[in-house]
Design a protein around this motif. Sequence first.
Motif, PDB file in Angstrom:
ATOM      1  N   ARG A  75       0.823  -1.208   0.000  1.00  0.00           N
ATOM      2  CA  ARG A  75       0.000   0.000   0.000  1.00  0.00           C
ATOM      3  C   ARG A  75       0.856   1.256   0.000  1.00  0.00           C
ATOM      4  N   PHE A  76       2.181   1.115   0.078  1.00  0.00           N
ATOM      5  CA  PHE A  76       3.080   2.261   0.126  1.00  0.00           C
ATOM      6  C   PHE A  76       3.727   2.565  -1.220  1.00  0.00           C
ATOM      7  N   THR A  77       3.222   1.999  -2.297  1.00  0.00           N
ATOM      8  CA  THR A  77       3.773   2.304  -3.612  1.00  0.00           C
ATOM      9  C   THR A  77       3.365   3.715  -4.040  1.00  0.00           C
ATOM     10  N   PHE A  78       4.123   4.275  -4.976  1.00  0.00           N
ATOM     11  CA  PHE A  78       3.788   5.581  -5.523  1.00  0.00           C
ATOM     12  C   PHE A  78       2.431   5.533  -6.224  1.00  0.00           C
TER      13      PHE A  78
ATOM     14  N   GLU B 169      -4.716   7.263  -3.639  1.00  0.00           N
ATOM     15  CA  GLU B 169      -5.292   7.862  -2.435  1.00  0.00           C
ATOM     16  C   GLU B 169      -5.438   9.373  -2.558  1.00  0.00           C
ATOM     17  N   LYS B 170      -4.557   9.988  -3.325  1.00  0.00           N
ATOM     18  CA  LYS B 170      -4.630  11.434  -3.537  1.00  0.00           C
ATOM     19  C   LYS B 170      -5.572  11.807  -4.694  1.00  0.00           C
ATOM     20  N   LYS B 171      -6.170  10.773  -5.324  1.00  0.00           N
ATOM     21  CA  LYS B 171      -7.125  10.970  -6.418  1.00  0.00           C
ATOM     22  C   LYS B 171      -6.481  11.674  -7.627  1.00  0.00           C
ATOM     23  N   ARG B 172      -5.244  11.284  -7.922  1.00  0.00           N
ATOM     24  CA  ARG B 172      -4.546  11.858  -9.076  1.00  0.00           C
ATOM     25  C   ARG B 172      -4.036  10.786 -10.035  1.00  0.00           C
ATOM     26  N   LEU B 173      -4.411   9.538  -9.822  1.00  0.00           N
ATOM     27  CA  LEU B 173      -3.829   8.451 -10.607  1.00  0.00           C
ATOM     28  C   LEU B 173      -4.123   8.614 -12.099  1.00  0.00           C
TER      29      LEU B 173
ATOM     30  N   GLY C  94       6.693  12.241   2.124  1.00  0.00           N
ATOM     31  CA  GLY C  94       6.092  12.756   3.344  1.00  0.00           C
ATOM     32  C   GLY C  94       4.819  12.018   3.714  1.00  0.00           C
ATOM     33  N   TRP C  95       4.031  11.650   2.709  1.00  0.00           N
ATOM     34  CA  TRP C  95       2.818  10.850   2.927  1.00  0.00           C
ATOM     35  C   TRP C  95       3.167   9.511   3.576  1.00  0.00           C
ATOM     36  N   ALA C  96       4.212   8.870   3.081  1.00  0.00           N
ATOM     37  CA  ALA C  96       4.631   7.592   3.675  1.00  0.00           C
ATOM     38  C   ALA C  96       5.160   7.792   5.090  1.00  0.00           C
ATOM     39  N   ALA C  97       5.996   8.815   5.280  1.00  0.00           N
ATOM     40  CA  ALA C  97       6.580   9.063   6.597  1.00  0.00           C
ATOM     41  C   ALA C  97       5.505   9.352   7.643  1.00  0.00           C
ATOM     42  N   SER C  98       4.435  10.040   7.241  1.00  0.00           N
ATOM     43  CA  SER C  98       3.392  10.426   8.198  1.00  0.00           C
ATOM     44  C   SER C  98       2.683   9.229   8.800  1.00  0.00           C
ATOM     45  N   GLN C  99       2.787   8.075   8.168  1.00  0.00           N
ATOM     46  CA  GLN C  99       2.119   6.883   8.667  1.00  0.00           C
ATOM     47  C   GLN C  99       2.963   6.132   9.705  1.00  0.00           C
ATOM     48  N   PHE C 100       4.127   6.702  10.032  1.00  0.00           N
ATOM     49  CA  PHE C 100       4.999   6.101  11.050  1.00  0.00           C
ATOM     50  C   PHE C 100       5.401   7.112  12.116  1.00  0.00           C
TER      51      PHE C 100
END
Length: 444
Positions: free
Chosen positions: A73-76, A82-86, A107-113
């Motif tokens: 779930r941490f892929t680009f 999730e950001k609705k830009r795919l 930063g999105w990934a880091a915020s989850q830890f």
Amino acid sequence: MVIHDLIGIGFGPSNIALAIALDEKRRDGRRVDAMFIEKQAGFAWHKDMMLDQAHMQISFMKDLATLRNPTSRFTFINYLHEKKRLQDFINLKTFFPSRHEFNDYLGWAASQFEDACVYGEEVFEVLPEKEGHGGEVSLLRVRSRDGAGHVTERLARNLVVSIGGMPNIPDGFRALRNDPRVFHSSSYLRDMARLPDAARIAIVGAGQSAAEIFMDLQGRPHAPHVDLIMRARSIRPSDDSPFVNEVFNVEFTDYIYSQPEDERAALIDEFGHTNYAVADLDLIQQIFKMFYEQKVRGEERMRFLRRHEIRGVHAAADGIHLTLHDQNTGHENTLRYDAVVLATGYGREQHKALLTPLAPYLGDFSVDRHYRVGSTPDFHPAIFLQGACESSHGLSDTLLSVTSVRTGEIGNALLKAIPAGAPVAATAVNAANSPRHERQAVQA
């Protein structure tokens, strides 16, 4: 006192990727108590090189997880979803997002830890903890200091050091390290903002950062005079052709590690043009076009001082004076600048200084295939290095190319190093109650 299975020093892309790998192993029932310590006040990735037109030079698929686990779930790709830009990103038809967007992804990934990372503390010492008087080293005492000077100590069974590169300052400029008119590209935006009236600027370097800064300055509204100074004859393009790019493949790490030391060095030298003192071809073409348009207008605001060697550096009240030797003509002249930007790369040796108290146990700091530093038989903690193993693991070590796979390998090696059923306590140590305290500590 908490005894963490792992303490990670730094929380940039490499240790974020490690946190992801460990999180996904925990879902398989293999839990690791990991704590990361980051000196910055919050997540930031090369924040002073976030130039408006800069984009990644590496495919988004070499993100924090895809090559190790495409279903993560941490892929680009999932970030975009999730950001609705795919769909919009797909329509861009590119593998290379802007640096701003990739920074947002990180930063999105880091915020989850955030519960596993302490920000605003800098680790300044790692000490061995022995069992009994003169016994074997079983734990590591990690000491960090916050911005107010308060010291916190934590104990760890294992350590991973991922502190990035240290700005490389050429010898001639080291005496001016505290002069605000001379600064490294790593702090470009911050330090340039402190010199709003700089009218004459020199950039020293021949790589991507030098070229990006050159183009950034030419587009500024006050139009400073800028000299790009390098010893090379031209700005060379990075070679990202398919066969050459295979040196960044995961399996090439196995190959280069298996070679004798002299062969490794030869391979790194042979393929150095993929990463060092080179720039993106599109950027080179933009610079050439800019010079051509200057000729049309009869201007010389932006100059390319190729084949120039800096022979002298002198700081005066009116600016920084550089004595330049033209290798084509043999002539020397001295030019004055209001600011000098050193786009001169990074060193990767600072982990040795940080781990100096452990040096008697770590020999020459060489690492095994899984990035673990070799140690004496009486030293039991595992210490892993991220981004400091280019000489043994190849050019990809300091880049994002193998980060996701490397962290999976470190995670597997770490699980083997952690004794089954190791107890974990519930509170952190206050350095003021420790025999090695300096000041009252903040609580972890």
